[in-house]
Design an enzyme around this catalytic site. Structure first.
Site, PDB file in Angstrom:
ATOM      1  N   VAL A   1       0.836  -1.200   0.000  1.00  0.00           N
ATOM      2  CA  VAL A   1       0.000   0.000   0.000  1.00  0.00           C
ATOM      3  C   VAL A   1       0.873   1.253   0.000  1.00  0.00           C
ATOM      4  CG1 VAL A   1      -1.745   1.313   1.253  1.00  0.00           C
ATOM      5  CG2 VAL A   1      -1.878  -1.185   1.188  1.00  0.00           C
ATOM      6  N   ALA A   2       0.672   2.111  -0.992  1.00  0.00           N
ATOM      7  CA  ALA A   2       1.304   3.429  -1.032  1.00  0.00           C
ATOM      8  C   ALA A   2       0.175   4.445  -1.144  1.00  0.00           C
ATOM      9  CB  ALA A   2       2.260   3.536  -2.217  1.00  0.00           C
TER      10      ALA A   2
ATOM     11  N   TYR B   1      14.798   9.704   0.603  1.00  0.00           N
ATOM     12  CA  TYR B   1      13.974   8.500   0.710  1.00  0.00           C
ATOM     13  C   TYR B   1      14.266   7.731   1.996  1.00  0.00           C
ATOM     14  CZ  TYR B   1      11.131   4.550  -0.632  1.00  0.00           C
ATOM     15  OH  TYR B   1      10.160   3.579  -0.637  1.00  0.00           O
TER      16      TYR B   1
END
Length: 404
Positions: free
Chosen positions: A143-144, A242
């Site tokens: 899930v993003a 990131y």
């Protein structure tokens, strides 16, 4: 009927419409790329739940699970159907995946809605009970999302992509209206306030744990149940924004959740939980991250066809999860599907090209044609064999389950 010609219209890497035939062809190509497609196993096939089944590595997990492992089960995603515009690419990819599943006699149901909600968890649990024998063997979590509402408190969280500590400057790749590549320096402000907490609440392990708790509470975990959450580490070149940024904090939380769940599941059902660190790919999520477009293009310039696409990565993951191949874990208990990307010689060459990259020189350092094609294909465009001058039906319904 709502046939029309669909041309690519975009704002940067975001496209306004999607092409149904192109999306379907790409899903078919993914299925065909899977080695040794198994015959239908019918009611004895393992039951899998893929959360985030319509895009990126989650789509690859779904297709590889169906074609290579022969699973039956449920895919959950959140997509928008056709209306004034076309449906989202994930809507059309899901319709194509369902069609292939039915063609190959796989009993797989797709649900469209908020995976973070307890209502969706109840719907899945009911379906496992009523349709799939009351036990689930595998759960893939991919899930993003930009935001999440906590079902217990009602609090709304929003994820942000920011460095931690101080502002971060990085090279970034973009294209002008004529398709000409430009390399520029972009700066992202540092996280402040509760940015880290908010991002961890959305992208960390809280919802994955909630899914496991929900299914455990309903008595739906099979003996030996296995779950994997898909993750990414990436290169030192992108780490400042990131892995060392707010998203990295969320990934660290996801990995700690895996370790906690692994202990819980071992006691509960002889099961296990892992994170799977996947390799780089051009996805709708990754193109939103400054620096990733440049990095991906340079990586492709170094590796060419040696880059392992998501379908290859996820086929390898299914082999490890099912025991067809040995479970290959690093010192922190993570499956590593990114070793081809992070090999020292590869990273050294990419770093050298990164330092040399300018607007003038980028065409000789990165595979720009490949990158542009990958971005277009996220929305079903630039797919070989598709006639984009022909009208195409856009009003494709969500795939409803047939009687098993």
């Amino acid at each position: 009927m709502s046939e029309r010609v669909i041309a690519p219209r975009n704002r940067g890497f975001l496209f306004l419409d999607s092409h149904p035939s192109g999306c379907a062809r790409l899903v078919g190509d993914m299925w065909d790329a899977v080695p040794a497609t198994v015959p239908s196993l019918g009611a004895v096939a393992p039951v899998a739940l893929v959360i985030g089944s319509s895009a990126g590595h989650g789509l690859a997990a779904t297709v590889a699970g169906l074609a290579h492992t022969g699973v039956r089960g449920i895919g959950v995603c959140f997509e928008k159907g056709p209306d004034r515009r076309t449906g989202t690419a994930g809507w059309y990819r899901t319709a194509a995946t369902a069609e292939l599943a039915a063609k190959h006699d796989r009993d797989f149901v797709f649900l469209n809605g908020d995976a973070f909600s307890d209502g969706m968890k109840d719907t899945v649990a009911d379906l496992v009970t009523e349709r799939f024998g009351g036990k689930i063997d595998y759960l893939i979590y991919s899930v993003a999302a930009p935001r999440r509402t906590d079902p217990d408190t009602g609090r709304k969280y929003a994820s942000v992509l920011k460095p931690i500590g101080e502002a971060y400057r990085t090279k970034s790749l973009s294209f002008d209206d004529n398709g000409t590549a430009e390399v520029a320096i972009v700066e992202t402000a540092a996280a402040d306030g509760d940015d880290i907490e908010q991002t961890v609440a959305v992208m960390g392990g809280a919802d994955w744990r909630r899914w496991i708790d929900h299914l455990t509470g309903r008595g739906l975990l099979a003996d030996g149940f296995t779950t994997a959450a898909l993750s990414y580490i990436g290169s030192p070149l992108t780490a400042g924004l990131y892995r060392q940024g707010t998203i990295g904090a969320a990934k660290a939380d996801l990995e700690q959740t895996a370790r906690d769940l692994d202990e819980l599941l071992a006691e509960e059902c002889g099961g296990r939980a892992v994170t799977s660190v996947n390799g780089a790919a051009v996805t709708q999520s990754s193109t939103a991250i400054p620096g990733i477009a440049l990095y991906a293009g340079l990586l492709r310039g170094v590796l060419g066809d040696r880059m392992v696409p998501p379908i290859g990565q996820l086929t390898a993951l299914w082999d490890q999860l099912t025991g067809a191949a040995a479970l290959d874990l690093d010192d922190e208990g993570r499956v590593r599907l990114d070793t081809w990307e992070l090999a020292p010689d590869v990273q050294a060459e990419v770093a050298e090209r990164w330092q040399a990259a300018t607007t003038t020189d980028i065409a000789g350092l990165a595979d720009l044609d490949w990158f542009r094609e990958q971005v277009h294909q996220l929305y079903g465009f630039a797919v070989p064999g598709i006639d984009y001058t022909a009208p195409i039906e856009t009003d494709i319904p969500w795939p409803h389950p047939t009687t098993p």
